[in-house]
Design an enzyme around this catalytic site. Sequence first.
Site, PDB file in Angstrom:
ATOM      1  N   LYS A  75       0.712  -1.121  -0.046  1.00  0.00           N
ATOM      2  CA  LYS A  75       0.019   0.144   0.035  1.00  0.00           C
ATOM      3  C   LYS A  75       0.801   0.901  -0.137  1.00  0.00           C
ATOM      4  CE  LYS A  75      -3.964  -0.101   2.712  1.00  0.00           C
ATOM      5  NZ  LYS A  75      -3.646  -0.599   4.166  1.00  0.00           N
TER       6      LYS A  75
HETATM    7  O1  G3P Z   1      -6.565   0.674   6.136  1.00  0.00           O
HETATM    8  C1  G3P Z   1      -7.739   2.038   5.379  1.00  0.00           C
HETATM    9  C2  G3P Z   1      -8.554   1.377   7.384  1.00  0.00           C
HETATM   10  O2  G3P Z   1      -7.544   0.681   7.830  1.00  0.00           O
HETATM   11  C3  G3P Z   1      -8.895   2.990   8.014  1.00  0.00           C
HETATM   12  O3  G3P Z   1      -9.942   2.359   8.505  1.00  0.00           O
HETATM   13  O4  G3P Z   1     -11.242   2.469  10.157  1.00  0.00           O
HETATM   14  O5  G3P Z   1      -9.588   3.390  10.782  1.00  0.00           O
HETATM   15  O6  G3P Z   1     -11.467   4.466   9.263  1.00  0.00           O
HETATM   16  P1  G3P Z   1     -10.352   3.047   9.958  1.00  0.00           P
END
Ligand code: G3P
Length: 225
Positions: free
Chosen positions: A86
């Site tokens: 990523k």
């Molecule tokens: O990798 C992106 C994702 O993990 C973001 O998720 O739940 O931190 O918004 P969140």
Amino acid sequence: MKLFIDDANIEAIKELNEYYPIDGVTTNPSILAKAKRDPRETLKEIRDVIGEDKIIFAQAVDLSYEGMIRDAHMIMDLLGKNTVVKLPSTPTGFKAMAALKKDGILTCGTVVYTPMQAYLAAKAGASYVAPYVNRIDNMGYDGVGVVKKIQNILENNGMDCEVLAASFKNSMQVLELAEYGVGNATCAADVIKGFVKNAAIDGAIQDFVNDFEALTGKTSMSELD
Ligand code: G3P
């Protein structure tokens, strides 16, 4: 739609990988930080748990172009095949995506808040783009709508790139994108566990067992004489 676990909790990954039709695990530096140990150990253990045929996404942390390339190669050396690196969907990230594609390393343009970021990452050579549904919702925009727009852009331009929708808080967000034909979604372990957590389902299943027991005195077919 492929389903990934967006988590680095080894016990949760073991459980979900055993019981659910999971396609792999995605991580980011914040997720790895929650494990509170050497991130290389965490990533290696995730690889051991899910095996070499499922995909792991691991993020380059360095923000310089040279550092992204170094991080990407280090991640590939650590995790082997079926690994996707990523990279942030920024100008530096776009440059790294293009260079890594030439090296045969698959990348995912992450931290996608806008369709333009996704379009540019795909054009630069990323194999996946990761829009953050719930974070976009929290900014006052329509996270699911942004993902649909990105899906349309990739499809209508014949781009060799899939959406990996991320940042979900509930199953409706995921299902709406599955219905739309989005290729991949990644959700935290507790969100996945909530998919079929439903008193109506549990009650109906228990009713079957109770009725069978009332008829036979047994709670399984194999116990019948
Ligand atoms: O990798 C992106 C994702 O993990 C973001 O998720 O739940 O931190 O918004 P969140």
